[in-house]
Design a protein around this motif. Structure first.
Motif, PDB file in Angstrom:
ATOM      1  N   UNK A 129      -5.863  50.997   5.346  1.00 48.87           N
ATOM      2  CA  UNK A 129      -5.804  51.546   6.478  1.00 48.87           C
ATOM      3  C   UNK A 129      -4.216  51.105   6.930  1.00 48.87           C
ATOM      4  N   UNK A 130      -3.272  51.867   6.384  1.00 48.09           N
ATOM      5  CA  UNK A 130      -2.072  52.028   6.364  1.00 48.09           C
ATOM      6  C   UNK A 130      -1.146  52.865   7.446  1.00 48.09           C
ATOM      7  N   UNK A 131      -1.939  53.723   8.000  1.00 50.40           N
ATOM      8  CA  UNK A 131      -1.209  54.542   9.074  1.00 50.40           C
ATOM      9  C   UNK A 131      -2.038  54.508  10.494  1.00 50.40           C
ATOM     10  N   UNK A 132      -1.343  54.644  11.444  1.00 48.22           N
ATOM     11  CA  UNK A 132      -1.955  54.843  12.789  1.00 48.22           C
ATOM     12  C   UNK A 132      -2.960  55.698  12.920  1.00 48.22           C
ATOM     13  N   UNK A 133      -4.106  55.479  13.541  1.00 51.27           N
ATOM     14  CA  UNK A 133      -5.272  56.662  13.879  1.00 51.27           C
ATOM     15  C   UNK A 133      -4.591  57.886  14.453  1.00 51.27           C
ATOM     16  N   UNK A 134      -4.956  59.013  13.597  1.00 49.29           N
ATOM     17  CA  UNK A 134      -4.546  60.526  14.179  1.00 49.29           C
ATOM     18  C   UNK A 134      -5.139  60.635  15.773  1.00 49.29           C
ATOM     19  N   UNK A 158      -3.810  59.693   1.184  1.00 48.00           N
ATOM     20  CA  UNK A 158      -3.154  60.665   0.662  1.00 48.00           C
ATOM     21  C   UNK A 158      -1.915  60.485   1.226  1.00 48.00           C
ATOM     22  N   UNK A 159      -1.761  60.604   2.812  1.00 46.88           N
ATOM     23  CA  UNK A 159      -0.612  60.496   3.443  1.00 46.88           C
ATOM     24  C   UNK A 159       0.353  59.296   3.475  1.00 46.88           C
ATOM     25  N   UNK A 160      -0.606  58.177   3.444  1.00 45.89           N
ATOM     26  CA  UNK A 160       0.373  57.077   3.162  1.00 45.89           C
ATOM     27  C   UNK A 160       0.928  57.010   1.756  1.00 45.89           C
ATOM     28  N   UNK A 161       0.291  57.549   0.598  1.00 42.99           N
ATOM     29  CA  UNK A 161       0.940  57.639  -0.516  1.00 42.99           C
ATOM     30  C   UNK A 161       2.025  58.479  -0.772  1.00 42.99           C
ATOM     31  N   UNK A 162       2.063  59.596   0.131  1.00 43.26           N
ATOM     32  CA  UNK A 162       3.090  60.507   0.160  1.00 43.26           C
ATOM     33  C   UNK A 162       4.515  59.891   0.677  1.00 43.26           C
ATOM     34  N   UNK A 163       4.329  58.735   1.295  1.00 48.53           N
ATOM     35  CA  UNK A 163       5.541  57.817   1.869  1.00 48.53           C
ATOM     36  C   UNK A 163       5.943  57.041   0.712  1.00 48.53           C
ATOM     37  N   UNK A 164       5.138  56.353  -0.362  1.00 50.21           N
ATOM     38  CA  UNK A 164       5.663  55.296  -0.795  1.00 50.21           C
ATOM     39  C   UNK A 164       6.107  56.046  -2.401  1.00 50.21           C
ATOM     40  N   UNK A 165       7.130  55.801  -2.889  1.00 45.70           N
ATOM     41  CA  UNK A 165       7.610  56.612  -4.097  1.00 45.70           C
ATOM     42  C   UNK A 165       6.871  55.965  -5.216  1.00 45.70           C
TER      43      UNK A 165
END
Length: 294
Positions: free
Chosen positions: A137-142, A249-256
Motif C-alpha cells: 500500500x504505497x499510493x493514496x486510494x484513488x 504497478x503504478x507505484x513501481x513506475x515511480x521507482x527506478x
C-alpha cells in the motif's frame, strides 16, 4: 483491555521465538529466529507477528528473521513520539534495530508495512541490499476514497467508543473470518483467523489500527518514491480486494528499476495463503541482488 502474552498469546504462532525489547517509551514484542544475515519483516495495519507464522520459519533457513509487532499493534505497548504517523513508526522500528544491534540486509513489508520499509530506506534508517513489498500500500486510494477513507478513520479515531464497538462485533461467531475473506480476497487457515480474532477483540489493538490509518499521509510519501535507490520487488496477489494490482504497478513506475510480480490465485494476504511460493520469490530476488553486487 490490553493483549496479554500469557493469556491471548499463550499459544501464539512461533511463540518460542518471542522476546520483549524496551526502547524508550515502547516495549516491543519481537520474534527472532534463524541465523545468517538479518531480514526484517514488517506487518500491515491491523495485523501482528502471527501473519508471518508460516513464512518466517522458511526464511529463517537462510536469514536471521526479525519480526516485530508494530507500535499500536499486537503485544507491543507504548507509542512513539509523533504517534502512529509513518515517520514516527519508521523511526521507532529503526530505534528497535539499533537497540538489538541489527542492520537488515533485506526488508520485507506487507501492505502498510511495505510503506514503512520504503520510508526507513528513504530516511537512511536502514541500508538493505533489497526491499520486498507484499501487496504493498504505497499510493493514496484513488478517487473519492482518497478523501473518504482517511477522514472516516480520523472520525472513528476521535470517537472513544469506536474501538470498543468494533471489538464487540469481532466477538460474534464467524464475523472475523467473513470480514477477512470479504475485505482481503484471501482464504487463510483457521489458525490465522483465530489470531486475527484475538487481535480484533481487543479495543487497544483496534484503536492502534485506526490511529495508524488516521495519521497516514501517503500523498507526501508517494512524492518521494522516485528518490528510492534500493532494488525493489513488489509481489501482488491478483485477487486482492483491499489494494488493486494497478496500485502496485503504478507505484513501481515511480521507482527506478522496480519490479512487479503477480501472484496468481492469491488475495491481500498472499503470504499467508502461499508462504512457500512467496518465500521462493523473496529468496530468489535476494540471491539475484547479491549476484549483481558481486
Amino acid at each position: 483491555m490490553t493483549l496479554r502474552f500469557d493469556i491471548e498469546g499463550r499459544d501464539w504462532p512461533n511463540r518460542v521465538a518471542s522476546r520483549f525489547v524496551n526502547v524508550g517509551r515502547i516495549r516491543f514484542h519481537v520474534q527472532v529466529m534463524g541465523q545468517g544475515p538479518a531480514l526484517l519483516l514488517l506487518h500491515g495495519t491491523g495485523a501482528a507477528t502471527h501473519s508471518w507464522r508460516d513464512l518466517a520459519p522458511i526464511l529463517a533457513q537462510d536469514f536471521t528473521v526479525i519480526a516485530p509487532d508494530l507500535p499500536g499493534h499486537g503485544f507491543t505497548s507504548g507509542r512513539p513520539v509523533g504517534g502512529l504517523a509513518m515517520p514516527a513508526m519508521a523511526g521507532a522500528v529503526g530505534d528497535l534495530l539499533d537497540a538489538m544491534g541489527e542492520q537488515p540486509q533485506l526488508v520485507v513489508g506487507h501492505s502498510a508495512g511495505a510503506a514503512i520499509a520504503v520510508r526507513m530506506a528513504l530516511d537512511a534508517q536502514v541500508a538493505p541490499e533489497a526491499l520486498v513489498g507484499l501487496n504493498p500500500a504505497l499510493l493514496p486510494f484513488p478517487g473519492l476514497a482518497a478523501k473518504l477513507f482517511p477522514t472516516l478513520a480520523k472520525l472513528l479515531f476521535v470517537n472513544p467508543f469506536a474501538p470498543h464497538i468494533f471489538a464487540q462485533i469481532a466477538r460474534g461467531s464467524g464475523e472475523v473470518g467473513r470480514f477477512l475473506a470479504r475485505s482481503t480476497g484471501s482464504t487463510i487457515a483457521p489458525e490465522g483467523v483465530e489470531c486475527y480474532a484475538r487481535l480484533f477483540r481487543d479495543p487497544g489493538h483496534i484503536g492502534g489500527a485506526l490511529a495508524m490509518m488516521a495519521e497516514w499521509d501517503l500523498d507526501s510519501f508517494a512524492a518521494r518514491l522516485p528518490e528510492l535507490r534500493v532494488p525493489l520487488l513488489l509481489l501482488h496477489g491478483d485477487r486482492d480486494a483491499a489494494v488493486p494490482v494497478k496500485a502496485a504497478t503504478d507505484a513501481a513506475a515511480r521507482v527506478p528499476g522496480a519490479v512487479v510480480e503477480i501472484i496468481s490465485g492469491a488475495g491481500h494476504l498472499a503470504h499467508e495463503e502461499q508462504p512457500a511460493q512467496i518465500a521462493a520469490r523473496i529468496l530468489g530476488f535476494a540471491r539475484q541482488q547479491r549476484e549483481v553486487a558481486t
